[in-house]
Design an enzyme around this catalytic site. Structure first.
Site, short mmCIF file in Angstrom:
data_model
loop_
_atom_site.label_atom_id
_atom_site.label_comp_id
_atom_site.label_asym_id
_atom_site.label_seq_id
_atom_site.Cartn_x
_atom_site.Cartn_y
_atom_site.Cartn_z
N TYR A 199 -44.18 10.24 23.17
CA TYR A 199 -44.56 11.33 24.08
C TYR A 199 -43.31 12.12 24.52
O TYR A 199 -43.33 13.35 24.56
CB TYR A 199 -45.29 10.78 25.30
CG TYR A 199 -45.64 11.85 26.30
CD1 TYR A 199 -46.70 12.73 26.06
CD2 TYR A 199 -44.89 12.01 27.47
CE1 TYR A 199 -47.00 13.73 26.97
CE2 TYR A 199 -45.20 13.01 28.37
CZ TYR A 199 -46.25 13.86 28.12
OH TYR A 199 -46.55 14.86 29.01
N SER A 225 -42.84 17.17 38.25
CA SER A 225 -43.95 17.69 37.46
C SER A 225 -45.29 17.50 38.17
O SER A 225 -45.50 16.50 38.87
CB SER A 225 -43.99 16.98 36.11
OG SER A 225 -45.16 17.30 35.39
N TYR A 261 -48.82 23.52 37.35
CA TYR A 261 -49.70 23.99 36.30
C TYR A 261 -50.93 24.60 36.98
O TYR A 261 -51.55 23.95 37.82
CB TYR A 261 -50.17 22.85 35.39
CG TYR A 261 -49.13 22.31 34.45
CD1 TYR A 261 -48.50 23.15 33.53
CD2 TYR A 261 -48.81 20.96 34.43
CE1 TYR A 261 -47.56 22.66 32.64
CE2 TYR A 261 -47.87 20.45 33.54
CZ TYR A 261 -47.25 21.32 32.66
OH TYR A 261 -46.31 20.83 31.78
N ARG A 300 -49.86 18.05 19.20
CA ARG A 300 -48.75 17.12 19.12
C ARG A 300 -49.18 15.93 18.27
O ARG A 300 -49.88 15.03 18.74
CB ARG A 300 -48.30 16.70 20.52
CG ARG A 300 -47.91 17.90 21.38
CD ARG A 300 -47.61 17.51 22.81
NE ARG A 300 -47.45 18.70 23.65
CZ ARG A 300 -47.37 18.66 24.97
NH1 ARG A 300 -47.42 17.50 25.62
NH2 ARG A 300 -47.24 19.79 25.65
N HIS A 325 -40.83 25.31 26.21
CA HIS A 325 -41.41 24.02 26.57
C HIS A 325 -40.83 22.89 25.71
O HIS A 325 -41.52 21.92 25.38
CB HIS A 325 -42.93 24.05 26.43
CG HIS A 325 -43.66 23.23 27.47
ND1 HIS A 325 -44.22 23.79 28.59
CD2 HIS A 325 -43.89 21.90 27.56
CE1 HIS A 325 -44.80 22.83 29.31
NE2 HIS A 325 -44.59 21.67 28.71
#
Length: 381
Positions: free
Chosen positions: A29, A111, A133, A168, A282
């Site tokens: 990840y 985050s 976000y 991903r 990103h």
């Protein structure tokens, strides 16, 4: 070859130590990008190819690495950028990283999808910057903004380049993305057993394993796959520059837009009222096949650098990379994988060690290139 983080000399040493310590699902990840990962690789390769101007005989007996950003004094032009899931890399990982940043006199940005909440990090060390976000439920977005304001967070970083998650492949193979099969569950369980230091530090003693800032929205999530499915389904594809006005109605302090790669978008961010933009793709985790952040940076600095602060992330692994970004128009750099790998390798102590090494690298690069003050590192000076 395995490397003990206490003997790490560069970012890749921390990466190898993290790979040895973390279960594969977590390492992939952090480590992975989207699609074929060409942009991920381009971020680092283009930074490696970026040249500095070398000047000599300039009396470098006194240099200054400190700078000011949004009224805060930084010991060096570095910020620990937002990294999701950090509390799964080390016990209460966001708190450890935030404390390391505080000890190094640089900011830490939390985050939205951190394991530790805004309130936990603020109470443990200091109010962090908070990365937002935008999700479909505007009331919940508003509540997150208000929580950050009430906790005393000095900066809100709105991430603009994630209206939907990029593809991903590593996460799909590992079971991080989508609902894993029984075989994937079994592999993850066995992998955890064979990572005893991680299992003891994080799995057993690092609970609760929830997204602290989203816990109220995810009361029924049974796993990270469940939570990630909810998050992916609630990113808002309808976000426009008009939403910056919505955010500013509820946010009283510095506002930064992250994920800007085009001069016209930088102008739009400025005109919408942002105080800064972060040139970022990103970390190669969203749209693959785009240019490196370091290549987009000069054009953006040219058009808005006199009006707002311009920061950069993407591929920054060393103090030399930081100086290259400053030389091409950035005020400071955000680190992502660099601190995440250090955290996974050895917790907050490893993050502090990584930051101290970066400080030494910036100093050496400044002396050797003839740049005495990071505040005056103009492009190609």
């Amino acid at each position: 070859m395995a490397v003990n983080w206490r003997r790490a000399a560069e970012a890749d040493d921390y990466r190898r130590a993290a790979q040895r310590r973390l279960p594969r699902v977590l390492f992939d990840y952090i480590d992975g990008g989207s699609y074929a990962e060409t942009t991920l690789r381009r971020n680092t390769s283009r930074l490696a190819d970026t040249l500095l101007t070398q000047r000599v005989m300039r009396d470098m007996s006194s240099i200054s690495m400190g700078t000011e950003l949004f009224g805060e004094r930084l010991s060096m032009p570095v910020v620990l950028g937002p990294v999701g899931f950090a509390g799964m890399y080390a016990r209460r990982g966001e708190v450890q990283a935030a404390q390391a940043a505080l000890n190094a006199d640089v900011p830490f940005c939390l985050s939205t999808v951190g394991i530790c909440s805004i309130e936990e990090v603020s109470a443990a060390c200091a109010p962090p910057w908070f990365q937002l976000y935008m999700i479909k439920d505007r009331d919940y977005s508003k509540a997150l903004i208000q929580r950050a304001a009430e906790a005393g967070c000095p900066v809100l970083v709105v991430t603009a380049d994630l209206p939907t998650p990029g593809a991903r492949y590593k996460d799909q193979r590992s079971g991080m993305a989508g609902q894993p099969s029984l075989m994937a569950w079994a592999r993850q369980a066995v992998d955890g057993v064979f990572r005893p230091h991680w299992a003891w530090d994080v799995f057993l003693n690092g609970r609760p394993h929830t997204f602290g800032n989203l816990a109220a929205a995810l009361p029924k999530a049974r796993s990270f796959a469940d939570a990630w499915e909810w998050i992916g389904g609630n990113f808002d594809r309808s976000v426009t520059w008009d939403d910056i006005d919505f955010i500013k109605q509820h946010w009283p302090r510095t506002l930064v837009v992250k994920g800007v790669m085009h001069p016209d978008d930088a102008i739009a961010a400025r005109d919408a009222g942002a105080d800064a933009v972060i040139v970022s793709n990103h970390g190669g985790r969203q749209l693959d096949g785009v240019e490196a952040s370091i290549d987009a940076l000069p054009r953006i600095a040219d058009v808005v650098g006199g009006d707002v602060e311009v920061l950069m992330d993407g591929g920054v692994r060393s103090g030399l990379d930081v100086l290259k970004a400053l030389n091409r128009g950035a005020k400071a750099c955000l680190l992502g994988r660099a601190w995440a790998f250090a955290l996974a390798a050895g917790g907050g102590g490893a993050v502090e060690r990584m930051l101290e090494a970066m400080r030494s690298e910036i100093e050496a690069a400044m002396v050797l290139s003839g740049m005495s003050d990071v505040r005056n590192v103009g492009r190609y000076d």
